[in-house]
Scaffold this motif. Structure first.
Motif, PDB file in Angstrom:
ATOM      1  N   UNK A   7      38.210  43.594  39.772  1.00 53.42           N
ATOM      2  CA  UNK A   7      38.549  43.115  41.108  1.00 53.42           C
ATOM      3  C   UNK A   7      37.835  43.929  42.166  1.00 53.42           C
ATOM      4  N   UNK A   8      37.023  43.253  42.990  1.00 57.11           N
ATOM      5  CA  UNK A   8      36.194  43.961  43.979  1.00 57.11           C
ATOM      6  C   UNK A   8      36.587  43.609  45.407  1.00 57.11           C
ATOM      7  N   UNK A   9      37.909  43.615  45.669  1.00 53.51           N
ATOM      8  CA  UNK A   9      38.403  43.565  47.034  1.00 53.51           C
ATOM      9  C   UNK A   9      38.552  44.974  47.563  1.00 53.51           C
ATOM     10  N   UNK A  10      39.337  45.128  48.626  1.00 53.98           N
ATOM     11  CA  UNK A  10      39.469  46.459  49.240  1.00 53.98           C
ATOM     12  C   UNK A  10      40.020  47.479  48.248  1.00 53.98           C
ATOM     13  N   UNK A  11      40.986  47.070  47.413  1.00 52.16           N
ATOM     14  CA  UNK A  11      41.588  48.024  46.468  1.00 52.16           C
ATOM     15  C   UNK A  11      40.586  48.459  45.403  1.00 52.16           C
ATOM     16  N   UNK A  12      39.825  47.506  44.874  1.00 49.39           N
ATOM     17  CA  UNK A  12      38.838  47.848  43.853  1.00 49.39           C
ATOM     18  C   UNK A  12      37.687  48.670  44.409  1.00 49.39           C
ATOM     19  N   UNK A  13      37.173  48.270  45.555  1.00 44.62           N
ATOM     20  CA  UNK A  13      36.030  48.982  46.147  1.00 44.62           C
ATOM     21  C   UNK A  13      36.412  50.396  46.577  1.00 44.62           C
ATOM     22  N   UNK A  14      37.578  50.537  47.207  1.00 45.81           N
ATOM     23  CA  UNK A  14      38.032  51.869  47.612  1.00 45.81           C
ATOM     24  C   UNK A  14      38.292  52.761  46.392  1.00 45.81           C
ATOM     25  N   UNK A  15      38.871  52.162  45.343  1.00 44.96           N
ATOM     26  CA  UNK A  15      39.105  52.933  44.111  1.00 44.96           C
ATOM     27  C   UNK A  15      37.779  53.407  43.526  1.00 44.96           C
ATOM     28  N   UNK A  30      34.006  41.270  39.385  1.00 45.56           N
ATOM     29  CA  UNK A  30      34.713  40.337  40.251  1.00 45.56           C
ATOM     30  C   UNK A  30      34.457  38.914  39.765  1.00 45.56           C
ATOM     31  N   UNK A  31      35.480  38.075  39.917  1.00 47.29           N
ATOM     32  CA  UNK A  31      35.340  36.695  39.444  1.00 47.29           C
ATOM     33  C   UNK A  31      34.462  35.851  40.367  1.00 47.29           C
ATOM     34  N   UNK A  32      34.236  36.355  41.594  1.00 50.01           N
ATOM     35  CA  UNK A  32      33.335  35.667  42.510  1.00 50.01           C
ATOM     36  C   UNK A  32      32.429  36.722  43.156  1.00 50.01           C
ATOM     37  N   UNK A  33      32.103  36.569  44.450  1.00 45.51           N
ATOM     38  CA  UNK A  33      31.375  37.602  45.176  1.00 45.51           C
ATOM     39  C   UNK A  33      32.318  38.755  45.486  1.00 45.51           C
ATOM     40  N   UNK A 173      34.614  36.516  35.561  1.00 40.05           N
ATOM     41  CA  UNK A 173      36.061  36.643  35.366  1.00 40.05           C
ATOM     42  C   UNK A 173      36.386  37.371  34.064  1.00 40.05           C
ATOM     43  N   UNK A 174      37.238  38.378  34.154  1.00 41.27           N
ATOM     44  CA  UNK A 174      37.709  39.079  32.955  1.00 41.27           C
ATOM     45  C   UNK A 174      38.979  38.378  32.478  1.00 41.27           C
ATOM     46  N   UNK A 175      39.010  38.064  31.183  1.00 39.63           N
ATOM     47  CA  UNK A 175      40.116  37.244  30.670  1.00 39.63           C
ATOM     48  C   UNK A 175      41.052  37.976  29.729  1.00 39.63           C
ATOM     49  N   UNK A 176      40.565  39.021  29.069  1.00 42.96           N
ATOM     50  CA  UNK A 176      41.383  39.574  27.977  1.00 42.96           C
ATOM     51  C   UNK A 176      41.195  41.077  27.858  1.00 42.96           C
ATOM     52  N   UNK A 177      42.318  41.786  27.634  1.00 41.11           N
ATOM     53  CA  UNK A 177      42.270  43.187  27.229  1.00 41.11           C
ATOM     54  C   UNK A 177      42.323  43.245  25.711  1.00 41.11           C
ATOM     55  N   UNK A 178      41.484  44.067  25.124  1.00 40.14           N
ATOM     56  CA  UNK A 178      41.560  44.340  23.689  1.00 40.14           C
ATOM     57  C   UNK A 178      42.341  45.640  23.518  1.00 40.14           C
ATOM     58  N   UNK A 185      40.890  49.188  24.382  1.00 39.66           N
ATOM     59  CA  UNK A 185      39.598  49.551  23.800  1.00 39.66           C
ATOM     60  C   UNK A 185      38.444  48.958  24.603  1.00 39.66           C
ATOM     61  N   UNK A 186      38.654  47.714  25.073  1.00 40.74           N
ATOM     62  CA  UNK A 186      37.592  47.010  25.789  1.00 40.74           C
ATOM     63  C   UNK A 186      38.205  45.829  26.532  1.00 40.74           C
ATOM     64  N   UNK A 187      37.372  45.167  27.345  1.00 43.09           N
ATOM     65  CA  UNK A 187      37.782  43.935  28.010  1.00 43.09           C
ATOM     66  C   UNK A 187      36.765  42.847  27.680  1.00 43.09           C
ATOM     67  N   UNK A 188      37.243  41.593  27.718  1.00 48.18           N
ATOM     68  CA  UNK A 188      36.359  40.477  27.396  1.00 48.18           C
ATOM     69  C   UNK A 188      36.305  39.517  28.579  1.00 48.18           C
ATOM     70  N   UNK A 189      35.118  39.094  28.916  1.00 46.50           N
ATOM     71  CA  UNK A 189      34.927  38.192  30.043  1.00 46.50           C
ATOM     72  C   UNK A 189      35.047  36.733  29.602  1.00 46.50           C
ATOM     73  N   UNK A 190      35.048  35.855  30.591  1.00 39.93           N
ATOM     74  CA  UNK A 190      35.153  34.420  30.320  1.00 39.93           C
ATOM     75  C   UNK A 190      33.995  33.911  29.451  1.00 39.93           C
TER      76      UNK A 190
END
Length: 372
Positions: A7-15, A30-33, A173-178, A185-190
């Protein structure tokens, strides 16, 4: 340490800013821009609109917003070439029912940002001569500023994209936590790509409920639509921000005036409506009638990440060693954003925290754990 931020809104970018400044490597999805959802759509007032209506935890984070943005702007501007335009206009509030509570709040907490004065008609006309004469008095908060959030986001994105320790992946878009043995361990995208990291952070705003099922939690975050209207006036025309009945006017440095904001529960719909526009305009013209002489240049809607009390979830997610939360800021994501990200960074890196993190702890999510 490599940290994946979803997620690349204010919370993600500031983090991301907080973590890369500590030497971490960051990959941002981010799922979009980046920076195009609620963070872009908001007004950017660097205070909760009526602080006394919010839990203490919200104000604890928000009180750091202005000073931290000033510091970040000084650091990022030489590299991004973009000024956040932090504009210290002060804020007039006309809600008479709040006068006593608001003035007492200001006196009790003695926060510089919440220093308040009671103005009668003559003083009010001196502070802002465009206020309709029906308003014979107001509360005035002279130190409250606004940040021009689209420029803030552009500056942060520009800085992070040139940073050697940052990788940006948009339209993904990220869809799944492994998850294995209590650890991601990892994340999987759409599109079925897999990404590995040491730590993972959820900063998905209004979309955060998406994770409820796979984490076996009830994440009570819902999208709440807010619509805005933008006017163009001469530079420095409107001298202060104005607020009445939860509607506001926010002047920018170049003469744009942001007017808002509505509240509607309509899912993920960001379509502005003519009826809501008229409601916003009526409230704004009631405060500043002369605004009606200037052109409207834009109308839009965004989705706030509503949480039950407006207190965000910041910290380690329940039962998982390396999954972290920074979401659920509702109406105050921009003013709470810098301190939320700093607190998250301090928790991830096991550093002393700028405030007690317990009020924000995601263990609150287990109170309504899903039953299967």
């Amino acid at each position: 340490m490599k940290i994946a931020i979803i997620g690349a809104g204010i919370s993600g970018l500031m983090s991301a800013l907080e973590l890369v400044e500590q030497g971490c490597s960051v990959i941002i999805f981010d799922q979009q821009h980046a920076g195009q959802a609620a963070s872009w759509a908001g007004g950017g007032i660097l205070s909760p609109m009526y602080p006394w209506r919010y839990p203490h935890a919200v104000n604890q984070l928000a009180q750091h917003g202005k000073s931290l943005y000033l510091d970040w702007n000084e650091k990022l501007k030489p590299i991004s070439g973009i000024d956040f335009e932090i504009h210290e206009t002060g804020l007039l509030i006309f809600d008479e029912a709040d006068f006593e509570t608001g003035l007492n709040y200001a006196q009790q907490f003695q926060q510089p940002m919440q220093h308040a004065e009671y103005l009668q008609a003559e003083q009010l006309a001196q502070v802002n001569p465009f206020i309709h004469p029906q308003f014979q008095h107001a509360m005035y908060f002279p130190q409250i500023a606004n940040v021009r959030n689209p420029r803030l986001l552009q500056s942060m994105i520009g800085y992070l994209k040139q940073h050697p320790k940052v990788e940006f992946i948009e339209h993904c878009p990220i869809e799944q936590f492994n998850i294995v043995n209590g650890k991601v361990q990892s994340i999987r995208s759409q599109n079925q790509q897999t990404y590995f990291a040491d730590q993972f952070v959820i900063t998905t705003g209004a979309w955060s409920k998406h994770w409820s099922e796979q984490l076996d939690l009830d994440i009570p975050v819902q999208p709440v639509q807010g619509q805005m209207v933008l006017f163009k006036t001469p530079q420095n025309w409107l001298p202060t921000m104005c607020m009445n009945n939860v509607m506001y006017l926010i002047p920018r440095l170049d003469g744009h005036v942001v007017c808002g904001s509505s509240m509607a529960h309509c899912g993920f719909d960001t379509t502005p409506t003519a009826a809501t526009k008229q409601t916003i305009l009526a409230a704004c013209f009631e405060m500043v009638p002369e605004l009606a002489a200037f052109p409207i240049v834009k109308q839009w809607a965004g989705l706030r990440p509503s949480s039950p009390t407006g207190v965000p979830y910041i910290g380690k997610m329940p039962e998982l060693d390396n999954l972290w939360a920074n979401f659920g800021h509702f109406r105050n994501g921009l003013c709470m954003g810098p301190a939320s990200a700093r607190l998250l960074r301090q928790l991830i890196l096991k550093q002393p925290t700028l405030l007690d993190p317990m009020a924000f702890c995601p263990t609150r999510l287990t109170a309504n754990t899903l039953t299967t």
